[in-house]
Design an enzyme around this catalytic site. Structure first.
Site, PDB file in Angstrom:
ATOM      1  N   SER A 252     -84.961  24.321 -73.857  1.00  0.00           N
ATOM      2  CA  SER A 252     -85.366  23.048 -73.947  1.00  0.00           C
ATOM      3  C   SER A 252     -84.805  22.087 -74.417  1.00  0.00           C
ATOM      4  O   SER A 252     -83.139  22.530 -75.154  1.00  0.00           O
ATOM      5  CB  SER A 252     -86.511  23.514 -74.327  1.00  0.00           C
ATOM      6  OG  SER A 252     -85.629  24.243 -75.457  1.00  0.00           O
ATOM      7  N   LYS A 253     -85.240  20.271 -74.931  1.00  0.00           N
ATOM      8  CA  LYS A 253     -84.482  19.835 -74.844  1.00  0.00           C
ATOM      9  C   LYS A 253     -83.874  20.245 -76.381  1.00  0.00           C
ATOM     10  O   LYS A 253     -82.765  19.706 -77.252  1.00  0.00           O
ATOM     11  CB  LYS A 253     -85.390  18.770 -75.157  1.00  0.00           C
ATOM     12  CG  LYS A 253     -84.932  17.824 -74.481  1.00  0.00           C
ATOM     13  CD  LYS A 253     -85.556  16.225 -75.308  1.00  0.00           C
ATOM     14  CE  LYS A 253     -86.581  15.968 -74.300  1.00  0.00           C
ATOM     15  NZ  LYS A 253     -87.815  14.637 -74.794  1.00  0.00           N
TER      16      LYS A 253
END
Ligand code: GLU
Length: 507
Positions: A252-253
């Site tokens: 995830s970012k």
């Protein structure tokens, strides 16, 4: 049977490394079987899809060394390759499902559906359409449509029994039909949903194998049913494990950069990134892990893919990239890589920005080095060299990061706007916050113009510098991020309402 695969990105953001990974797997699978690989744009979500995102996705995949024999940019016999341009096709198939009794019109209002969902969740039930409009008589439905009542088209699903479908990696998967929702196929805006468009297109485009992320497993029963309703063969499915952070959580970012553009800006070679992503699908028992495209292709075998999920381990990528730069590239190849990374156009932009700040040309090196760097690794003491204390700065940087993600365009004005909002929310003076931002982005409390510098370094590098500084300041729990996101959204909404309420200025 000639193998034909596709990648079908939705153009709703940056080119994700997960998309590059799925594209690479489909590409290698097709090539290994002497088949073809195509690209289709799934832009049925009209609110979130943009042409800019489509363009950067295509550019990123091309940069990775992939090419496709059919697609929106190269055309082909089964076009158009953008779903937003295929509405007539979907309408025809939707009509067919309706006429054959496999689908029904649903007039339920969003309010009713919200209430239904709320009731189901309070009773601990999964959200599901309750089938109310299944019983609207055909003549009444036609009259309501003729009167212009908004509606969607939903598919009928069996209420009992089990759906069994085959996954090349997992064998037969069973999902009970009563857990499958009566999926919306056509939305009230006349656009299809992903499910209808995806099935129709895979069939019309002659796709034989679908390698896609495992998050689509729950959709497979709906797709299987649609293939059956249409009387078509279903492509073979292979659900790919998701890329994972080293702690095994989904990539995830927030934890790792996920945009291909970040890796490009950081100075990774496309060959190294492709090598890295491809390693998950080749036997590593024998031979060197450093592989060019041809070697990857010859050693590719889907049975090597571990369903536990490939770990996106940046230190491994670093190791491979270093070897590519030092051992594989010829001196000419290295020069070409440098020239592709620092283009003359970029140098000109940097020169334009720096002109008003230099006494000698030799000031350029120290003044602009942060524009040719990746992470700056600031210390806590450096970050706190200003008026904001640690908790305030931590909160401010978190808010700013969330705010930057909210902005569609990465422009000086947008960047400044976010920082002004954050200053307001934290009670910090704008100028004090800016001083700390200088340190985060450039490593020093004063430097070249901040907003222009951030625009120029690009959203991905800026995002990474925010992330590293936030980590040094102590970071934030998921709960805090949630609360701050809600705070920021409330603030932005209030500001938008204020702006709308302002009387128009008379000219
Ligand atoms: N548009 C979907 C995505 O963005 C494609 C899923 C599929 O391959 O069926 O992931």
């Amino acid at each position: 049977m000639t193998v034909k695969t596709r990648v079908a990105p939705s153009p709703t953001g940056d080119p994700h490394v997960g998309t590059a990974y799925v594209a690479l797997m489909n590409y290698l699978f097709a090539k290994q079987h002497g088949g073809t690989f195509i690209l289709r744009i799934e832009d049925t979500d009209r609110a979130r899809s943009t042409l800019e995102s489509e363009q950067v996705i295509l550019k990123a995949l091309t940069w990775m060394g992939l090419s496709w024999s059919e697609g929106p940019d190269v055309g082909g016999p089964n076009g158009p390759y953008r779903q937003s341009e295929r509405s007539d096709i979907y309408a025809k198939y939707a009509d067919q499902l309706l006429a054959d009794g496999h689908a029904f019109r649903c007039f339920c209002t969003p309010e009713r559906l919200d209430a239904l969902r709320a009731r189901q969740s309070s009773e601990g039930q999964p959200p599901r359409y309750d089938g109310r409009c299944l019983h609207v008589p055909a003549a009444e439905a036609e009259a309501r449509v003729a009167a212009g009542e908004p509606h969607v088209l939903r598919m009928k699903v069996p209420s009992e029994g089990v759906c069994v479908f085959n996954d090349m990696a997992r064998g037969d998967i069973e999902i009970p039909w009563d857990s499958v929702d009566m999926q919306v196929l056509m939305k009230s805006d006349g656009f299809p949903t992903y499910h209808l468009a995806n099935v129709v297109d895979d069939h019309l485009m002659g796709i034989t194998h679908v390698l896609r992320g495992e998050e689509w497993i729950p959709s497979a029963p709906k797709h299987q049913l649609l293939y059956r309703y249409f009387g078509w063969d279903m492509p073979q499915l292979f659900h790919l494990p998701l890329l994972r952070n080293p702690d095994k959580s989904k990539l995830s970012k927030r934890k790792n950069p996920t945009s291909v553009l970040f890796y490009e800006r950081m100075g990774y070679l496309p060959e190294a990134l492709t090598n890295f992503l491809g390693l998950s699908a080749v036997s590593q028992a024998d031979g060197d892990e450093l592989m060019d495209f041809a070697t990857l292709q010859s050693r590719f075998d889907v049975s090597n893919i571990s369903l536990g999920g490939p770990i996106f381990d940046i230190s491994k990528l670093d190791w491979l990239n270093g070897r590519w730069l030092r051992e594989v590239l010829s001196p000419e190849g290295f020069r070409a890589a440098v020239n592709a990374w620092i283009t003359p156009a970029y140098l000109n932009e940097v020169a334009d920005m720096a002109q008003s700040r230099v006494t000698r040309l030799s000031d350029l090196g120290p003044a602009t080095s942060f524009l040719f760097a990746g992470r700056l690794e600031p210390s806590l003491a450096t970050l706190l060299d200003g008026k904001l204390d640690q908790p305030t700065l931590n909160r401010a940087l978190n808010l700013a990061s969330i705010g930057f993600e909210r902005e569609a365009d990465w422009t000086q004005a947008a960047i400044e706007g976010v920082l002004r909002t954050v200053a307001e929310m934290t009670g910090a003076k704008f100028k004090d916050l800016v001083r700390h931002m200088f340190i985060v982005m450039t490593g020093k409390p004063q430097s070249l113009p901040l907003f222009r510098s951030m625009e120029l370094m690009g959203r991905d590098i800026a995002r990474e510098r925010m992330r590293e500084s936030i980590a040094v300041l102590g970071g934030a729990s998921a709960k805090e991020v949630k609360a701050w996101t809600a705070d920021l959204d409330k603030h932005l909404k209030a500001r938008a309402a204020e702006a709308a309420a302002e009387p128009a200025v008379e000219s």
